[in-house]
Enzyme design. Structure first.
Site, PDB file in Angstrom:
ATOM      1  N   CYS A  21      24.768   4.247   5.643  1.00 55.93           N
ATOM      2  CA  CYS A  21      24.504   4.291   4.330  1.00 55.93           C
ATOM      3  C   CYS A  21      25.141   2.906   3.563  1.00 55.93           C
ATOM      4  O   CYS A  21      24.752   2.510   2.318  1.00 55.93           O
ATOM      5  CB  CYS A  21      25.325   5.527   3.903  1.00 55.93           C
ATOM      6  SG  CYS A  21      27.113   5.248   4.409  1.00 55.93           S
ATOM      7  N   HIS A 126      30.633   7.346   3.147  1.00 59.66           N
ATOM      8  CA  HIS A 126      29.539   7.271   2.475  1.00 59.66           C
ATOM      9  C   HIS A 126      29.591   6.006   1.397  1.00 59.66           C
ATOM     10  O   HIS A 126      30.415   6.250   0.637  1.00 59.66           O
ATOM     11  CB  HIS A 126      29.098   8.600   1.956  1.00 59.66           C
ATOM     12  CG  HIS A 126      27.721   8.607   1.335  1.00 59.66           C
ATOM     13  ND1 HIS A 126      26.461   8.436   1.775  1.00 59.66           N
ATOM     14  CD2 HIS A 126      27.283   8.833  -0.187  1.00 59.66           C
ATOM     15  CE1 HIS A 126      25.536   8.443   1.030  1.00 59.66           C
ATOM     16  NE2 HIS A 126      25.776   8.539  -0.082  1.00 59.66           N
ATOM     17  N   ASN A 141      21.417   6.530  -4.928  1.00 64.16           N
ATOM     18  CA  ASN A 141      21.998   7.311  -3.917  1.00 64.16           C
ATOM     19  C   ASN A 141      21.057   7.464  -2.801  1.00 64.16           C
ATOM     20  O   ASN A 141      20.023   7.997  -2.986  1.00 64.16           O
ATOM     21  CB  ASN A 141      22.785   8.318  -4.194  1.00 64.16           C
ATOM     22  CG  ASN A 141      23.461   8.898  -3.187  1.00 64.16           C
ATOM     23  OD1 ASN A 141      23.621   8.907  -1.925  1.00 64.16           O
ATOM     24  ND2 ASN A 141      24.790   9.689  -3.411  1.00 64.16           N
TER      25      ASN A 141
END
EC number: 3.4.19.12
Length: 354
Positions: A21, A126, A141
């Site tokens: 991520c 994250h 995202n």
């Protein structure tokens, strides 16, 4: 005129792969494939070496240094996670700086979030990017199936919500590299008809739908089985109730027959008593008709006694008639002609009683 769908497609958006991520966050921010896992690993190793050298200044034989060497890296791990230091160093290459959004330094500036260029958000392991492209904000995202349009009004609320959920938010300061999406969206605004979903949400809903359908089917079968069982039990109960009714009917018939027989016996007794009463009345009437000879007697003669007396009288008359007829001697008789009829003696004995 530009196609609005083409305008959305011009936005670079890396989707989640593994735990990379941090890489997706940086590339979505910079709008291109600027960093790879190898690049970020190299930055992480460089940071680890710098930390080791600082610890060695206190003495390589010290307990702190030996403990530091035994600990895993704090800048990366095997899953693909990279620390904020790695991201900060990667952005420094492009002349970009990170400022903590809720720090006193930044809050004292009282800057409206819509006047910024981009934000990086982190919660646990994250990372994801929120960036302005043209005159509009987008949530990039990597867990989403595509970019999500955010209105200017909703931006401040969205950031406040993230803070309440425990996210750390960093403001990006500096000049971001030019990108195609910035040029296109700077000319024309886009409208998003349908918001993107989380990756795997459709599959999860499909799987959940299948599970729900299977559960519904199993429940239907179970209900049908219960209905069948209830039908069988109902049939058995009806059969038993019929048997009970038959038994009760037989017992009722038996009781009615006994009752009728008892009523018949009572009626018979009553009729017999009635007949006996009639006979007594007749005998009393017959006794009274014979004259006043027996009126003073305490007991009245019955019809049976009268009949017996009449029969005895007739028998005596017949015996007297037979005694007047001469008897022939029987040669076979040993008594000879001198034997007398025994009935003559009885007649002689009974004559005084007449």
């Amino acid at each position: 005129m530009f196609d609005r769908k083409l305008n959305m497609d011009s936005i670079f958006h890396e989707k989640q792969e593994g735990s990379l991520c941090a890489q997706h966050c940086l590339n979505n921010l910079l709008q291109g494939e600027y960093f790879t896992p190898v690049d970020l690993s190299s930055i992480a190793h460089q940071l680890d070496e710098e930390e080791r050298m600082r610890m060695a200044e206190g003495g390589m034989a010290s307990e702190e240094y030996r403990t530091f060497l035994q600990q895993p890296s704090g800048n990366m791990d095997d899953s693909g996670f990279f620390s904020i230091q790695v991201i900060s160093n990667a952005l420094r290459v492009w002349g970009l700086e990170l400022i903590l959004f809720n720090s006193r330094e930044y809050q004292s500036l009282m800057i409206n979030p819509i006047n910024e260029k981009a934000f990086i958000c982190n919660y646990k392991e994250h990372w994801f990017t929120i960036r302005k492209l043209g005159q509009q904000w987008f949530n990039l995202n990597s867990l989403l199936t595509g970019p999500e349009l955010i209105s200017d009004t909703y931006l401040a609320l969205f950031l406040a919500q993230l803070q309440l959920e425990g996210y750390s938010i960093f403001v990006i300061r500096g000049n971001l590299p030019e990108c195609e999406a910035e040029q296109i969206l700077g000319i024309m605004r886009v409208h998003q008809q349908q918001r993107p979903k989380l990756i795997g949400e459709d599959e999860a809903q499909t799987s959940a739908g299948r599970s729900a359908a299977q559960s519904q089917a199993d429940m239907t079968f179970a209900v049908e089985d219960e209905v069948v069982d209830e039908d069988e039990e109902l049939k058995k109960a009806l059969a038993l109730s019929r048997q009970d009714i038959d038994v009760e009917d037989e017992e009722a018939d038996l009781r009615r027959a006994i009752q009728l027989s008892m009523q018949g016996a009572v009626m018979s007794n009553k009729s017999s008593e009635s007949e006996m009463g009639n006979m007594k009345l007749a005998s009393q009437a017959a006794g009274s008709s014979t004259g006043g000879q027996r009126a003073g007697q305490n007991e009245a003669l019955t019809a049976e006694e009268l009949r017996k007396r009449r029969q005895a009288y007739f028998d005596r008359q017949q015996q007297q008639a037979q005694s007047n007829i001469p008897q022939q001697p029987d040669p076979k008789s040993s008594g000879g002609s001198g034997s007398m009829n025994p009935g003559s003696e009885e007649d002689q004995q009974q004559k005084p009683s007449q």
